[in-house]
Scaffold this motif. Structure first.
Motif, PDB file in Angstrom:
ATOM      1  N   ASP A   1       0.802  -1.221   0.000  1.00 29.80           N
ATOM      2  CA  ASP A   1       0.000   0.000   0.000  1.00 29.80           C
ATOM      3  C   ASP A   1       0.836   1.272   0.000  1.00 29.80           C
ATOM      4  O   ASP A   1       0.272   2.369  -0.089  1.00 29.80           O
ATOM      5  CB  ASP A   1      -0.933   0.008   1.221  1.00 29.80           C
ATOM      6  N   CYS A   2       2.150   1.146   0.108  1.00 26.22           N
ATOM      7  CA  CYS A   2       2.994   2.339   0.090  1.00 26.22           C
ATOM      8  C   CYS A   2       2.788   3.097  -1.216  1.00 26.22           C
ATOM      9  O   CYS A   2       2.796   2.504  -2.306  1.00 26.22           O
ATOM     10  CB  CYS A   2       4.460   1.945   0.254  1.00 26.22           C
ATOM     11  N   GLU A   3       2.614   4.400  -1.130  1.00 26.08           N
ATOM     12  CA  GLU A   3       2.327   5.197  -2.308  1.00 26.08           C
ATOM     13  C   GLU A   3       3.575   5.558  -3.109  1.00 26.08           C
ATOM     14  O   GLU A   3       3.479   6.257  -4.120  1.00 26.08           O
ATOM     15  CB  GLU A   3       1.576   6.464  -1.899  1.00 26.08           C
TER      16      GLU A   3
ATOM     17  N   PHE B   1       8.878 -10.172  -1.985  1.00 28.49           N
ATOM     18  CA  PHE B   1       7.980 -10.319  -3.125  1.00 28.49           C
ATOM     19  C   PHE B   1       6.873  -9.273  -3.144  1.00 28.49           C
ATOM     20  O   PHE B   1       6.277  -9.002  -4.191  1.00 28.49           O
ATOM     21  CB  PHE B   1       7.360 -11.721  -3.142  1.00 28.49           C
ATOM     22  N   ALA B   2       6.587  -8.672  -1.988  1.00 25.35           N
ATOM     23  CA  ALA B   2       5.578  -7.608  -1.935  1.00 25.35           C
ATOM     24  C   ALA B   2       6.103  -6.307  -2.522  1.00 25.35           C
ATOM     25  O   ALA B   2       5.318  -5.423  -2.869  1.00 25.35           O
ATOM     26  CB  ALA B   2       5.139  -7.376  -0.487  1.00 25.35           C
ATOM     27  N   CYS B   3       7.419  -6.173  -2.635  1.00 30.76           N
ATOM     28  CA  CYS B   3       8.010  -4.949  -3.181  1.00 30.76           C
ATOM     29  C   CYS B   3       7.730  -4.853  -4.680  1.00 30.76           C
ATOM     30  O   CYS B   3       7.496  -5.854  -5.355  1.00 30.76           O
ATOM     31  CB  CYS B   3       9.507  -4.913  -2.902  1.00 30.76           C
ATOM     32  N   ASP B   4       7.780  -3.644  -5.199  1.00 28.37           N
ATOM     33  CA  ASP B   4       7.454  -3.427  -6.609  1.00 28.37           C
ATOM     34  C   ASP B   4       8.528  -3.971  -7.536  1.00 28.37           C
ATOM     35  O   ASP B   4       8.230  -4.448  -8.636  1.00 28.37           O
ATOM     36  CB  ASP B   4       7.255  -1.927  -6.856  1.00 28.37           C
TER      37      ASP B   4
ATOM     38  N   LEU C   1      -0.281   5.819  -8.796  1.00 27.79           N
ATOM     39  CA  LEU C   1      -1.527   5.365  -9.423  1.00 27.79           C
ATOM     40  C   LEU C   1      -1.290   4.134 -10.281  1.00 27.79           C
ATOM     41  O   LEU C   1      -2.119   3.219 -10.321  1.00 27.79           O
ATOM     42  CB  LEU C   1      -2.128   6.498 -10.254  1.00 27.79           C
ATOM     43  N   THR C   2      -0.147   4.089 -10.962  1.00 26.28           N
ATOM     44  CA  THR C   2       0.196   2.911 -11.756  1.00 26.28           C
ATOM     45  C   THR C   2       0.337   1.687 -10.869  1.00 26.28           C
ATOM     46  O   THR C   2      -0.159   0.595 -11.192  1.00 26.28           O
ATOM     47  CB  THR C   2       1.503   3.154 -12.526  1.00 26.28           C
ATOM     48  N   LYS C   3       1.001   1.862  -9.730  1.00 27.34           N
ATOM     49  CA  LYS C   3       1.161   0.764  -8.775  1.00 27.34           C
ATOM     50  C   LYS C   3      -0.202   0.250  -8.314  1.00 27.34           C
ATOM     51  O   LYS C   3      -0.430  -0.970  -8.266  1.00 27.34           O
ATOM     52  CB  LYS C   3       1.987   1.238  -7.578  1.00 27.34           C
ATOM     53  N   GLN C   4      -1.102   1.163  -7.993  1.00 30.88           N
ATOM     54  CA  GLN C   4      -2.435   0.760  -7.551  1.00 30.88           C
ATOM     55  C   GLN C   4      -3.173  -0.023  -8.628  1.00 30.88           C
ATOM     56  O   GLN C   4      -3.809  -1.045  -8.348  1.00 30.88           O
ATOM     57  CB  GLN C   4      -3.242   1.996  -7.149  1.00 30.88           C
ATOM     58  N   LEU C   5      -3.091   0.446  -9.870  1.00 27.88           N
ATOM     59  CA  LEU C   5      -3.780  -0.226 -10.966  1.00 27.88           C
ATOM     60  C   LEU C   5      -3.249  -1.637 -11.178  1.00 27.88           C
ATOM     61  O   LEU C   5      -4.020  -2.593 -11.327  1.00 27.88           O
ATOM     62  CB  LEU C   5      -3.635   0.577 -12.263  1.00 27.88           C
ATOM     63  N   VAL C   6      -1.931  -1.773 -11.186  1.00 31.92           N
ATOM     64  CA  VAL C   6      -1.329  -3.089 -11.427  1.00 31.92           C
ATOM     65  C   VAL C   6      -1.635  -4.036 -10.271  1.00 31.92           C
ATOM     66  O   VAL C   6      -2.011  -5.197 -10.485  1.00 31.92           O
ATOM     67  CB  VAL C   6       0.185  -2.963 -11.653  1.00 31.92           C
ATOM     68  N   ASN C   7      -1.493  -3.563  -9.037  1.00 35.84           N
ATOM     69  CA  ASN C   7      -1.746  -4.424  -7.883  1.00 35.84           C
ATOM     70  C   ASN C   7      -3.188  -4.905  -7.829  1.00 35.84           C
ATOM     71  O   ASN C   7      -3.472  -6.022  -7.390  1.00 35.84           O
ATOM     72  CB  ASN C   7      -1.398  -3.694  -6.589  1.00 35.84           C
TER      73      ASN C   7
ATOM     74  N   LEU D   1      -5.333  -8.063 -10.966  1.00 31.93           N
ATOM     75  CA  LEU D   1      -5.615  -9.493 -10.961  1.00 31.93           C
ATOM     76  C   LEU D   1      -6.793  -9.868 -10.067  1.00 31.93           C
ATOM     77  O   LEU D   1      -7.203 -11.027 -10.039  1.00 31.93           O
ATOM     78  CB  LEU D   1      -4.367 -10.265 -10.525  1.00 31.93           C
ATOM     79  N   ASP D   2      -7.315  -8.895  -9.346  1.00 33.26           N
ATOM     80  CA  ASP D   2      -8.461  -9.161  -8.472  1.00 33.26           C
ATOM     81  C   ASP D   2      -9.754  -8.562  -9.004  1.00 33.26           C
ATOM     82  O   ASP D   2     -10.774  -8.579  -8.323  1.00 33.26           O
ATOM     83  CB  ASP D   2      -8.196  -8.585  -7.072  1.00 33.26           C
ATOM     84  N   THR D   3      -9.714  -8.008 -10.214  1.00 36.36           N
ATOM     85  CA  THR D   3     -10.894  -7.326 -10.748  1.00 36.36           C
ATOM     86  C   THR D   3     -11.229  -7.815 -12.147  1.00 36.36           C
ATOM     87  O   THR D   3     -10.376  -8.353 -12.857  1.00 36.36           O
ATOM     88  CB  THR D   3     -10.656  -5.805 -10.803  1.00 36.36           C
ATOM     89  N   ASP D   4     -12.479  -7.609 -12.543  1.00 34.86           N
ATOM     90  CA  ASP D   4     -12.875  -7.933 -13.908  1.00 34.86           C
ATOM     91  C   ASP D   4     -12.488  -6.776 -14.835  1.00 34.86           C
ATOM     92  O   ASP D   4     -12.066  -5.714 -14.388  1.00 34.86           O
ATOM     93  CB  ASP D   4     -14.388  -8.186 -13.975  1.00 34.86           C
ATOM     94  N   ARG D   5     -12.642  -6.992 -16.142  1.00 29.30           N
ATOM     95  CA  ARG D   5     -12.195  -6.000 -17.108  1.00 29.30           C
ATOM     96  C   ARG D   5     -12.908  -4.665 -16.942  1.00 29.30           C
ATOM     97  O   ARG D   5     -12.279  -3.604 -16.986  1.00 29.30           O
ATOM     98  CB  ARG D   5     -12.403  -6.510 -18.538  1.00 29.30           C
ATOM     99  N   ALA D   6     -14.220  -4.701 -16.740  1.00 27.58           N
ATOM    100  CA  ALA D   6     -14.971  -3.451 -16.620  1.00 27.58           C
ATOM    101  C   ALA D   6     -14.485  -2.632 -15.426  1.00 27.58           C
ATOM    102  O   ALA D   6     -14.312  -1.408 -15.521  1.00 27.58           O
ATOM    103  CB  ALA D   6     -16.466  -3.745 -16.497  1.00 27.58           C
TER     104      ALA D   6
END
Length: 277
Positions: A112-114, A134-137, A226-232, A235-240
């Motif tokens: 969650d680190c920004e 492994f949690a690191c970017d 914001l890129t980090k948030q999107l990538v993380n 894999l837990d969300t659908d395409r929409a």
């Protein structure tokens, strides 16, 4: 690996500031585990300090990238289990509570680190220590580094988000192989599997991590967050949901000074000068 609220703490002559080193320079915060005699098995006090430092890094505009590393031959060999009480002394719910408030909070603080986080893995990373890396970017490992899913050797279930992180990095089959057998994974093999971004000689680890961190620190900090948030989350969300999050992130990012600078520098055909705002 489960740890107890009653674990032994470090002797008074070693201050927490000595056990977790911290410095910020040129936009890069460096967090260093410093219990080399214990291969950096992490105590509850150390864990809480590291969590605090990641929270502070998120909020501090002077910090634009973070490097997590350690001293000695070990990166982190998991939770320090000294003083763990016998099973008969536990009350039902103690272990789950300890995991939620301990190992899972630590890994979540990294995820969650920004600011972008680089793990500079200097040696053995086992159990929670492997999951912390492994949690690191980004993960840079010394040639001598090893990663061990040690839990099965102790008759334990993985903790620290391992069963969440590893399948997303290398798939379920490889994850099960590592977790079922508990064999040590060398740095070169970890790189081949995709758990490590780069393997370097030990003498070049600090230099390489600093170079990467300074490149990140010179970048558009909010866009990276914001890129980090999107990538993380991807894999837990659908395409929409993912597409909606991407559009929202673009909307937010275009309000930043760095986004304006990026566009202006492109039009003017000059190198952008990002300030992390």
């Amino acid at each position: 690996m489960p740890e107890s609220p009653r674990e032994a703490t470090e002797s008074p002559e070693k201050s927490l500031g000595t056990l977790v080193l911290h410095a910020t320079d040129n936009g890069v915060a460096r967090i260093t585990l410093n219990r080399p005699e214990s291969l950096n098995a992490i105590t509850p006090d150390q864990r809480e300090r590291v969590i605090q430092l990641f929270f502070e890094a998120s909020a501090d505009p002077a910090v634009r990238a973070v490097v997590l590393t350690a001293t000695g031959r070990g990166f982190c060999t998991g939770a320090d289990l000294r003083g763990t009480p016998a099973t008969a002394d536990r009350v039902t719910g103690d272990v789950a509570r300890t995991i939620r408030l301990g190992a899972q909070r630590l890994v979540s603080a990294v995820l969650d680190c920004e600011k972008p986080v680089i793990a500079a893995v200097n040696g053995t990373a086992a159990g929670l220590g492997a999951h912390l890396a492994f949690a690191c970017d980004l993960v840079i490992a010394a040639e001598e580094a090893r990663f061990i899913e040690v839990f099965v050797r102790r008759g334990l279930v993985p903790d620290g988000g391992g069963a969440y992180l590893l399948p997303r990095l290398i798939g379920p089959q490889r994850t099960k192989e590592l977790m079922f057998f508990g064999d040590a994974l060398g740095a070169a093999e970890a790189e081949r599997l995709g758990l490590v971004n780069r393997v370097v000689p030990a003498a070049e680890l600090e230099k390489t991590a600093r170079a990467w961190a300074e490149r990140l620190a010179a970048g558009p900090t909010r866009a990276l967050a914001l890129t980090k948030q999107l990538v993380n989350a991807s894999l837990d969300t659908d395409r929409a949901t993912a597409f909606a999050a991407e559009a929202a992130a673009q909307e937010i990012n275009m309000t930043t000074a760095d986004a304006q600078e990026g566009v202006a520098s492109f039009v003017a055909r000059r190198t952008p000068e990002y300030r992390g705002r």
